[in-house]
Design a protein around this motif. Structure first.
Motif, PDB file in Angstrom:
ATOM      1  N   HIS A   1      56.331 -19.336  76.720  1.00 11.21           N
ATOM      2  CA  HIS A   1      56.249 -18.437  77.884  1.00 11.21           C
ATOM      3  C   HIS A   1      55.937 -19.193  79.172  1.00 11.21           C
ATOM      4  CE1 HIS A   1      56.317 -15.067  75.081  1.00 11.21           C
ATOM      5  NE2 HIS A   1      55.449 -15.744  74.374  1.00 11.21           N
ATOM      6  N   CYS A   2      55.077 -20.222  79.060  1.00  9.70           N
ATOM      7  CA  CYS A   2      54.700 -20.953  80.279  1.00  9.70           C
ATOM      8  C   CYS A   2      55.157 -22.405  80.191  1.00  9.70           C
ATOM      9  CB  CYS A   2      53.196 -20.857  80.527  1.00  9.70           C
ATOM     10  SG  CYS A   2      52.160 -21.473  79.207  1.00  9.70           S
TER      11      CYS A   2
ATOM     12  N   CYS B   1      53.760 -22.893  73.119  1.00  9.11           N
ATOM     13  CA  CYS B   1      54.013 -21.685  73.914  1.00  9.11           C
ATOM     14  C   CYS B   1      55.288 -21.848  74.722  1.00  9.11           C
ATOM     15  CB  CYS B   1      52.835 -21.403  74.842  1.00  9.11           C
ATOM     16  SG  CYS B   1      53.117 -19.945  75.860  1.00  9.11           S
TER      17      CYS B   1
ATOM     18  N   CYS C   1      48.377 -18.213  73.582  1.00  8.14           N
ATOM     19  CA  CYS C   1      48.262 -19.243  74.609  1.00  8.14           C
ATOM     20  C   CYS C   1      47.093 -18.897  75.530  1.00  8.14           C
ATOM     21  CB  CYS C   1      49.559 -19.312  75.406  1.00  8.14           C
ATOM     22  SG  CYS C   1      49.468 -20.486  76.766  1.00  8.14           S
TER      23      CYS C   1
ATOM     24  N   CYS D   1      48.579 -18.626  79.519  1.00  9.81           N
ATOM     25  CA  CYS D   1      49.320 -17.442  79.969  1.00  9.81           C
ATOM     26  C   CYS D   1      48.975 -16.203  79.159  1.00  9.81           C
ATOM     27  CB  CYS D   1      50.817 -17.710  79.935  1.00  9.81           C
ATOM     28  SG  CYS D   1      51.499 -17.838  78.288  1.00  9.81           S
TER      29      CYS D   1
HETATM   30 ZN   LIG Z   1      51.588 -20.039  77.608  1.00 13.96          ZN
END
Ligand SMILES: [Zn+2]
Ligand SMILES: [Zn+2]
Lengths: 436, 224
Positions: A57-58, A55, A35, A38
């Motif tokens: 994570h974000c 992604c 990504c 992030c």
């Molecule tokens: Zn991300």
């Protein structure tokens, strides 16, 4: 879309804007997707139908997939320098605060990365004001950020009152749209939406979860800062990593070991009580704890009782009731009545609150004792213990109070917390700090 | 070590937490004990028509107002936990969270009697932005027939942003795919949707399914 929305930012847009350039939000590096917002790797399991990676994570900043593009316009430095100071704050700093504020301002003017290590209740926000006023006067673009949204929410109206420059507030679920302003107040998480935007970044409660443990957020801070920029970390409890950076002189440091009222911090007193958790299932609590709480209740002293886990709240309450003590009010992070319960003890309507670490920082009660049950539990970091202890004695009329930590055994975290408070009090005494 | 697909905390197979919940079945190996405990299925007493959890076993007010004999089964109450789940899965588009519900859906579908399973479709526009149908995401190897299509122009706003009145008055958004009648004639059809709110969507879908020749239509939703 207003062009300025993209200044120093990194936004996924459905349609390419008239100006600015886009990059793919996810990039393939050696067969793995990464990504670009992030910088985390996308797991091989994280894909949409048709094998489109995205992604996770974000995700809460808006989903990025291999089909998304991120757009940016380099920060143009368009803010005018001000002939007059934008600081409009009627308050006054104490001599000790003023000395710290001047040190912070000097490092800011020199473009140094720095740490303000100020004890709980030192008034560290206001100590940053002179430096911030200077920075805004130079036409700098500044962000005041914190890993904790409640810190941002509490801070935003104070900054709006104290500074006469346009300001914008950014956090998950905010009410007002983002504007391009000299001063941005946001959670560190939101910094993932910026790129080389800020001349100066203030990171408030830098040791707080999740920033302290998250490489993602540490990277966000770094990337949101201009290559020519610098940052100021604010904390009462710097982790070992920050202390190491101070030792290596990567960070300039200003200490403020005294509270604004000039009294020393209450030390953490440790009491070993055997296996309290086993007895809690009965439900019973060790006699030493009950005796102390009974004394508080008989003398009408308020107290906060910290427990390690949400699951401990109701057994502890039952054990107190079983011992014919007032069971108090319990509150935890996901508690729907959290706000009203916290307000109730602030307003002195209730005398005791049983809680998890959510109240460890930011919340100020006029006169309380702190009792920590299971201070040796792994959930209590050194920072958390010092912050919990820091709830005591904040008010100038009630600078005293006790911090008692009941443990099954001593731990590193507990010892480090005791040591940190001792060290700060030693420095504080040199500045004339008194025992309450 | 594995992480919980929902909260990312490590899934411990060890002593402390797992022991406390040993009495409970472990329907989802992808979830930690905490998340599993948050997911509390509907229990009696319920409305015999729509499955809503309530204090009696009488037909609830909403079902009475419909005045039909619609039968819906639901797995979870649409409470804060389910709302948080739908927010991340459907609205933030976290397709991986389909794994959270797959075991629950498998279990629930095994208890249903039907010939043809028909998931409620999403609009072409949703496909473009979300990239998946949240309902079919929960299916693993259960066969289903996508016999319905949905007209985006007739579904101008998301259901969740409408008032009850507006929802009840919304026009028929569904139509049958060509060749659907071959699959539907004389069959018991089970419609599958995410949340039963007013029951409007499912009844619109059922109208079309009946036109296709089905002999019975019932529904299963993740939440009520
Ligand atoms: Zn991300
Ligand atoms: Zn979980």
């Amino acid at each position: 879309m207003e062009k300025s929305q993209l200044f120093g930012r990194r936004l996924p847009l459905e349609q390419a804007p008239a100006s600015g350039h886009g990059i793919p939000a996810l990039r393939q590096v050696n067969g793995r997707w990464r990504c670009q917002r992030c910088q985390q790797w996308v797991a091989t399991t994280d894909y949409l139908p048709q094998q489109i990676p995205y992604c996770r994570h974000c995700l809460n900043l808006g989903r990025l997939t291999a089909h998304t593009k991120l757009y940016t316009i380099p920060e143009p430095n368009q803010f005018a320098t001000l002939t007059e100071s934008p600081l409009n704050w009627p308050g006054q700093l104490s001599p000790i605060q003023l000395a710290a504020a001047q040190a912070v301002k000097r490092y800011t003017m020199a473009g140094r990365d720095q740490l303000l290590w100020a004890v709980t209740g030192a008034g560290k926000t206001e100590i940053g004001f002179p430096a911030l006023a200077w920075a805004l006067q130079q036409g700098w673009r500044v962000a005041w950020t914190s890993p904790r949204v409640d810190v941002c929410l509490e801070l935003a109206p104070r900054l709006a009152q104290a500074f006469t420059v346009p300001q914008t507030v950014l956090y998950g679920g905010q009410a007002l749209p983002y504007k391009y302003c000299p001063l941005t107040i946001c959670t560190t998480h939101q910094l993932l939406r910026f790129e080389a935007a800020f001349d100066w970044l203030i990171v408030d409660e830098v040791d707080a979860f999740p920033l302290a443990t998250s490489p993602l957020l540490q990277l966000a801070v770094k990337r949101a800062q201009k290559p020519t920029g610098s940052h100021l970390y604010l904390t009462a409890t710097p982790g070992r990593d920050l202390q190491r950076q101070v030792q290596r002189r990567q960070l300039a440091v200003t200490y403020l070991p005294l509270r604004y009222h000039g009294y020393l911090l209450p030390p953490i007193q440790v009491r070993l009580v055997g296996n309290w958790r086993q007895r809690l299932s009965q439900p019973r609590l060790p006699g030493a704890i009950l005796r102390r709480l009974r004394r508080y209740q008989q003398t009408q002293q308020r107290y906060l009782l910290f427990v390690p886990h949400v699951a401990d709240l109701s057994p502890v309450q039952h054990a107190l009731q079983h011992a014919h003590l007032d069971g108090g009010v319990t509150v935890h992070a996901a508690d729907p009545d959290r706000q009203s319960k916290v307000q109730a003890i602030r307003d002195q309507q209730v005398t005791s609150l049983i809680t998890t670490t959510i109240l460890e920082r930011g919340v100020t009660f006029p006169a309380v004792n702190v009792v920590i049950l299971g201070g040796d539990d792994a959930v209590f970091s050194t920072a958390a213990l010092v912050q919990m202890a820091g709830r005591v004695g904040r008010h100038p009329d009630h600078p005293g109070g006790e911090v008692i930590c009941y443990c099954h055994s001593q731990t590193r975290a507990v010892q480090r917390a005791q040591r940190m408070i001792r060290t700060l009090n030693r420095k504080g005494r040199r500045l004339g700090g008194r025992r309450p | 070590m594995k992480n919980c697909v929902w909260c990312q905390r490590p899934v411990t197979s060890g002593v402390t937490l797992a022991a406390m919940w040993r009495w409970a079945p472990l329907p989802s190996p992808n979830l930690c004990a905490v998340c599993q405990k948050r997911l509390r299925p509907l229990h009696a007493p319920q409305c015999p028509r729509c499955g809503r959890q309530q204090s009696t076993t009488k037909v609830c007010h909403d079902c009475e107002r419909w005045g039909d004999s619609w039968v819906n089964h639901a797995i979870f109450p649409y409470d804060a936990t389910l709302k948080a789940y739908m927010q991340q899965y459907k609205f933030q588009g976290d397709y991986r969270l389909r794994l959270v519900m797959q075991p629950y859906l498998r279990q629930a579908l095994a208890q249903e009697r039907y010939d043809v399973l028909v998931p409620i479709p999403v609009t072409a526009e949703t496909w473009l932005t979300r990239g998946f149908n949240q309902v079919t995401g929960w299916l693993t190897d259960q066969p289903f027939q996508q016999v319905l299509t949905v007209d985006a122009a007739r579904k101008p706003r998301p259901q969740s942003s409408k008032t009850r009145q507006e929802r009840l008055q919304s026009p028929q958004p569904f139509s049958l795919q060509p060749g659907a009648t071959k699959l539907l004639r004389n069959q018991h059809v089970l419609l599958l949707d995410d949340v039963y709110t007013t029951g409007r969507t499912l009844r619109h879908a059922a109208t079309q399914i009946y036109l296709g020749g089905a002999k019975a239509v019932t529904s299963l939703t993740l939440a009520r």
